[in-house]
Design a protein around this motif. Structure first.
Motif, PDB file in Angstrom:
ATOM      1  N   ASP A  52      16.967   6.106  -6.103  1.00 44.15           N
ATOM      2  CA  ASP A  52      15.878   6.518  -6.998  1.00 44.15           C
ATOM      3  C   ASP A  52      14.747   5.479  -6.992  1.00 44.15           C
ATOM      4  OD1 ASP A  52      17.260   8.789  -7.664  1.00 44.15           O
ATOM      5  OD2 ASP A  52      17.932   8.064  -9.633  1.00 44.15           O
ATOM      6  N   ASP A  53      15.127   4.203  -7.018  1.00 48.97           N
ATOM      7  CA  ASP A  53      14.116   3.136  -6.995  1.00 48.97           C
ATOM      8  C   ASP A  53      13.298   3.202  -5.702  1.00 48.97           C
ATOM      9  OD1 ASP A  53      14.898   2.160  -9.457  1.00 48.97           O
ATOM     10  OD2 ASP A  53      16.112   0.518  -8.647  1.00 48.97           O
ATOM     11  N   GLN A  54      13.990   3.388  -4.587  1.00 52.52           N
ATOM     12  CA  GLN A  54      13.286   3.501  -3.307  1.00 52.52           C
ATOM     13  C   GLN A  54      12.307   4.672  -3.324  1.00 52.52           C
ATOM     14  OE1 GLN A  54      15.423   3.482   0.383  1.00 52.52           O
ATOM     15  NE2 GLN A  54      16.842   1.879  -0.234  1.00 52.52           N
ATOM     16  N   MET A  55      12.771   5.792  -3.861  1.00 56.17           N
ATOM     17  CA  MET A  55      11.921   6.987  -3.897  1.00 56.17           C
ATOM     18  C   MET A  55      10.679   6.748  -4.764  1.00 56.17           C
ATOM     19  SD  MET A  55      11.445  10.022  -2.767  1.00 56.17           S
ATOM     20  CE  MET A  55      12.964  10.827  -2.221  1.00 56.17           C
ATOM     21  N   ASP A  56      10.854   6.086  -5.900  1.00 54.93           N
ATOM     22  CA  ASP A  56       9.712   5.788  -6.776  1.00 54.93           C
ATOM     23  C   ASP A  56       8.661   4.946  -6.040  1.00 54.93           C
ATOM     24  OD1 ASP A  56      10.911   7.156  -8.844  1.00 54.93           O
ATOM     25  OD2 ASP A  56      11.639   5.354  -9.880  1.00 54.93           O
ATOM     26  N   VAL A  57       9.137   3.916  -5.338  1.00 56.40           N
ATOM     27  CA  VAL A  57       8.225   3.012  -4.622  1.00 56.40           C
ATOM     28  C   VAL A  57       7.556   3.748  -3.462  1.00 56.40           C
ATOM     29  CG1 VAL A  57       8.104   0.913  -3.213  1.00 56.40           C
ATOM     30  CG2 VAL A  57       9.476   0.934  -5.315  1.00 56.40           C
ATOM     31  N   PHE A  58       8.317   4.588  -2.777  1.00 55.65           N
ATOM     32  CA  PHE A  58       7.783   5.366  -1.656  1.00 55.65           C
ATOM     33  C   PHE A  58       6.662   6.296  -2.133  1.00 55.65           C
ATOM     34  CE2 PHE A  58       8.813   8.914   1.611  1.00 55.65           C
ATOM     35  CZ  PHE A  58       7.908   8.404   2.534  1.00 55.65           C
ATOM     36  N   ILE A  59       6.945   7.054  -3.185  1.00 57.60           N
ATOM     37  CA  ILE A  59       5.956   8.023  -3.677  1.00 57.60           C
ATOM     38  C   ILE A  59       4.696   7.301  -4.177  1.00 57.60           C
ATOM     39  CG2 ILE A  59       5.482   9.694  -5.526  1.00 57.60           C
ATOM     40  CD1 ILE A  59       8.355  10.761  -5.084  1.00 57.60           C
ATOM     41  N   LYS A  60       4.885   6.180  -4.829  1.00 60.19           N
ATOM     42  CA  LYS A  60       3.730   5.432  -5.333  1.00 60.19           C
ATOM     43  C   LYS A  60       2.851   4.967  -4.160  1.00 60.19           C
ATOM     44  CE  LYS A  60       2.672   2.308  -9.143  1.00 60.19           C
ATOM     45  NZ  LYS A  60       3.209   1.441 -10.195  1.00 60.19           N
ATOM     46  N   GLN A  61       3.492   4.547  -3.066  1.00 65.79           N
ATOM     47  CA  GLN A  61       2.715   4.087  -1.904  1.00 65.79           C
ATOM     48  C   GLN A  61       2.087   5.262  -1.146  1.00 65.79           C
ATOM     49  OE1 GLN A  61       4.059   0.056  -0.080  1.00 65.79           O
ATOM     50  NE2 GLN A  61       5.952   1.156  -0.569  1.00 65.79           N
ATOM     51  N   LEU A  62       2.743   6.411  -1.150  1.00 60.85           N
ATOM     52  CA  LEU A  62       2.122   7.608  -0.566  1.00 60.85           C
ATOM     53  C   LEU A  62       0.844   7.952  -1.337  1.00 60.85           C
ATOM     54  CD1 LEU A  62       5.235   9.913   0.093  1.00 60.85           C
ATOM     55  CD2 LEU A  62       3.967   8.540   1.766  1.00 60.85           C
ATOM     56  N   ASN A  63       0.902   7.791  -2.649  1.00 63.22           N
ATOM     57  CA  ASN A  63      -0.281   8.071  -3.473  1.00 63.22           C
ATOM     58  C   ASN A  63      -1.404   7.062  -3.227  1.00 63.22           C
ATOM     59  OD1 ASN A  63       0.526  10.461  -4.767  1.00 63.22           O
ATOM     60  ND2 ASN A  63       1.826   9.312  -6.179  1.00 63.22           N
ATOM     61  N   ILE A  64      -1.022   5.808  -2.988  1.00 60.60           N
ATOM     62  CA  ILE A  64      -2.034   4.800  -2.634  1.00 60.60           C
ATOM     63  C   ILE A  64      -2.710   5.191  -1.318  1.00 60.60           C
ATOM     64  CG2 ILE A  64      -2.384   2.395  -1.905  1.00 60.60           C
ATOM     65  CD1 ILE A  64      -0.040   1.662  -3.819  1.00 60.60           C
ATOM     66  N   ALA A  65      -1.902   5.627  -0.354  1.00 55.75           N
ATOM     67  CA  ALA A  65      -2.451   6.036   0.945  1.00 55.75           C
ATOM     68  C   ALA A  65      -3.450   7.176   0.776  1.00 55.75           C
ATOM     69  CB  ALA A  65      -1.316   6.446   1.886  1.00 55.75           C
ATOM     70  N   LYS A  66      -3.090   8.134  -0.060  1.00 57.96           N
ATOM     71  CA  LYS A  66      -4.016   9.265  -0.289  1.00 57.96           C
ATOM     72  C   LYS A  66      -5.294   8.773  -0.966  1.00 57.96           C
ATOM     73  CE  LYS A  66      -0.969  11.960  -2.355  1.00 57.96           C
ATOM     74  NZ  LYS A  66      -0.353  13.121  -3.036  1.00 57.96           N
ATOM     75  N   GLU A  67      -5.136   7.905  -1.951  1.00 60.89           N
ATOM     76  CA  GLU A  67      -6.298   7.390  -2.693  1.00 60.89           C
ATOM     77  C   GLU A  67      -7.238   6.604  -1.778  1.00 60.89           C
ATOM     78  OE1 GLU A  67      -7.183   4.387  -6.433  1.00 60.89           O
ATOM     79  OE2 GLU A  67      -5.125   5.052  -6.086  1.00 60.89           O
ATOM     80  N   LEU A  68      -6.659   5.820  -0.857  1.00 62.32           N
ATOM     81  CA  LEU A  68      -7.464   4.990   0.047  1.00 62.32           C
ATOM     82  C   LEU A  68      -7.821   5.726   1.333  1.00 62.32           C
ATOM     83  CD1 LEU A  68      -5.685   1.507  -0.320  1.00 62.32           C
ATOM     84  CD2 LEU A  68      -7.565   2.465  -1.657  1.00 62.32           C
ATOM     85  N   ASP A  69      -7.373   6.980   1.457  1.00 65.65           N
ATOM     86  CA  ASP A  69      -7.626   7.801   2.643  1.00 65.65           C
ATOM     87  C   ASP A  69      -7.112   7.114   3.918  1.00 65.65           C
ATOM     88  OD1 ASP A  69      -8.441  10.035   4.056  1.00 65.65           O
ATOM     89  OD2 ASP A  69     -10.485   9.294   4.358  1.00 65.65           O
ATOM     90  N   LEU A  70      -5.846   6.667   3.854  1.00 70.67           N
ATOM     91  CA  LEU A  70      -5.217   5.996   4.992  1.00 70.67           C
ATOM     92  C   LEU A  70      -3.941   6.736   5.402  1.00 70.67           C
ATOM     93  CD1 LEU A  70      -5.515   2.266   3.857  1.00 70.67           C
ATOM     94  CD2 LEU A  70      -6.695   3.319   5.809  1.00 70.67           C
ATOM     95  N   PRO A  71      -3.587   6.667   6.691  1.00 75.10           N
ATOM     96  CA  PRO A  71      -2.300   7.210   7.131  1.00 75.10           C
ATOM     97  C   PRO A  71      -1.155   6.304   6.694  1.00 75.10           C
ATOM     98  CG  PRO A  71      -3.420   6.162   8.966  1.00 75.10           C
ATOM     99  CD  PRO A  71      -4.357   6.073   7.794  1.00 75.10           C
ATOM    100  N   VAL A  72       0.080   6.764   6.917  1.00 78.01           N
ATOM    101  CA  VAL A  72       1.258   5.971   6.542  1.00 78.01           C
ATOM    102  C   VAL A  72       2.123   5.698   7.769  1.00 78.01           C
ATOM    103  CG1 VAL A  72       1.360   6.606   4.110  1.00 78.01           C
ATOM    104  CG2 VAL A  72       2.442   8.105   5.784  1.00 78.01           C
ATOM    105  N   ASN A  73       2.765   4.523   7.763  1.00 72.30           N
ATOM    106  CA  ASN A  73       3.619   4.061   8.852  1.00 72.30           C
ATOM    107  C   ASN A  73       5.022   3.911   8.246  1.00 72.30           C
ATOM    108  OD1 ASN A  73       4.587   2.668  11.179  1.00 72.30           O
ATOM    109  ND2 ASN A  73       2.529   1.821  11.533  1.00 72.30           N
TER     110      ASN A  73
END
Length: 270
Positions: free
Chosen positions: A121-142
């Motif tokens: 669950d902790d991993q998923m929370d951190v993952f989703i938060k970083q996916l949202n950062i990527a969307k906000e900054l208009d960047l792809p994800v690695n």
């Protein structure tokens, strides 16, 4: 080739490269590497990867990310927690103009690394938060997806991610094809040369969705020898052999794919 080779996922800021970095870079250039997409795993690496971009501005393309596994003394690892990301957050925004992607992020549900539901669950929370950062900054994800291929792709699709690289992907071909449908790319390091299971996957993923990587200093041809970016030629040759194509074709198409996914990394054909 005008594009050269693109290492879409490497850890050039790792301590393993500190002593002979200049030689490592020189060997990479000699085999035709034009871009190193340099991922990070924890906030302590962020400054180092920016320093390397300043030192090699035509070569190093920095990514910021908090990996699903974090060091906790010696060689031990633990699942990431939101606090690990929170301390890094200001850096993402401060240096947004210098980043080509958010990464290395993802999920790692290997049982000994994430034994409890709370870990996952902790991993998923951190993952989703970083996916949202990527969307906000208009960047792809690695993205890292060990023992979690299906849920990683499903989560990215649910979160509306359209630009992603799944590095060292080891899920089922049917799961990979879900990612292909979503427009995602997949990369394979030199270690795949000793893994026949992965050949089935490489055969089924269209070349238009494949990139090259080394994941250096890990995942080389010999697991006991430090990997480095120049070994990307091994990945290129192996994918060409498996697909029955020329190495030139794989080199060109994979580089075009890389620059389509990471446009900010393309310093040569801007």
């Amino acid at each position: 080739m005008e594009y050269g080779l693109v290492d879409c996922h490497c850890h050039i800021s790792a301590s393993e490269f500190e002593e002979d970095l200049e030689d490592v870079i020189q060997r990479a250039r000699e085999v035709g590497v034009k871009t190193l997409v340099a991922v990070t795993e924890e906030v302590g690496e962020f400054d180092r990867v920016l320093q390397l971009q300043e030192r090699y501005p035509d070569l190093v393309a920095p990514c910021f990310g908090i990996h699903p596994l974090q060091a906790c003394g010696g060689f031990k690892q633990r699942s990431v927690k939101l606090q690990d990301l929170d301390v890094a957050l200001p850096m993402f925004y401060k240096h947004r103009g210098r980043l080509v992607a958010i990464g290395e992020i993802g999920l790692d549900f290997t049982p000994w690394c994430a034994p409890t539901e709370q870990d996952r669950d902790d991993q998923m929370d951190v993952f989703i938060k970083q996916l949202n950062i990527a969307k906000e900054l208009d960047l792809p994800v690695n993205v890292h997806s060990r023992s979690a291929a299906k849920v990683t792709i499903a989560t990215m699709r649910e979160q509306g991610i359209s630009r992603a690289l799944l590095h060292n992907f080891a899920g089922k071909p049917s799961v990979a094809l879900e990612g292909v449908k979503a427009g995602y790319f997949f990369s394979f390091p030199p270690a795949v040369c000793r893994n026949q299971q992965r050949d089935k996957l490489i055969k089924q993923i269209p070349l238009e969705h494949i990139c090259l990587e080394t994941d250096s200093p890990a995942l080389g041809l010999d697991k006991h020898v430090r990997n480095e970016p120049s070994n990307i030629v091994l990945s290129c040759r192996h994918i060409a052999d498996v697909k029955g194509l020329s190495t030139q074709t794989v080199q060109l198409v994979s580089a075009q794919n890389a620059y389509r996914l990471f446009p900010a990394a393309n310093k040569h054909n801007a």
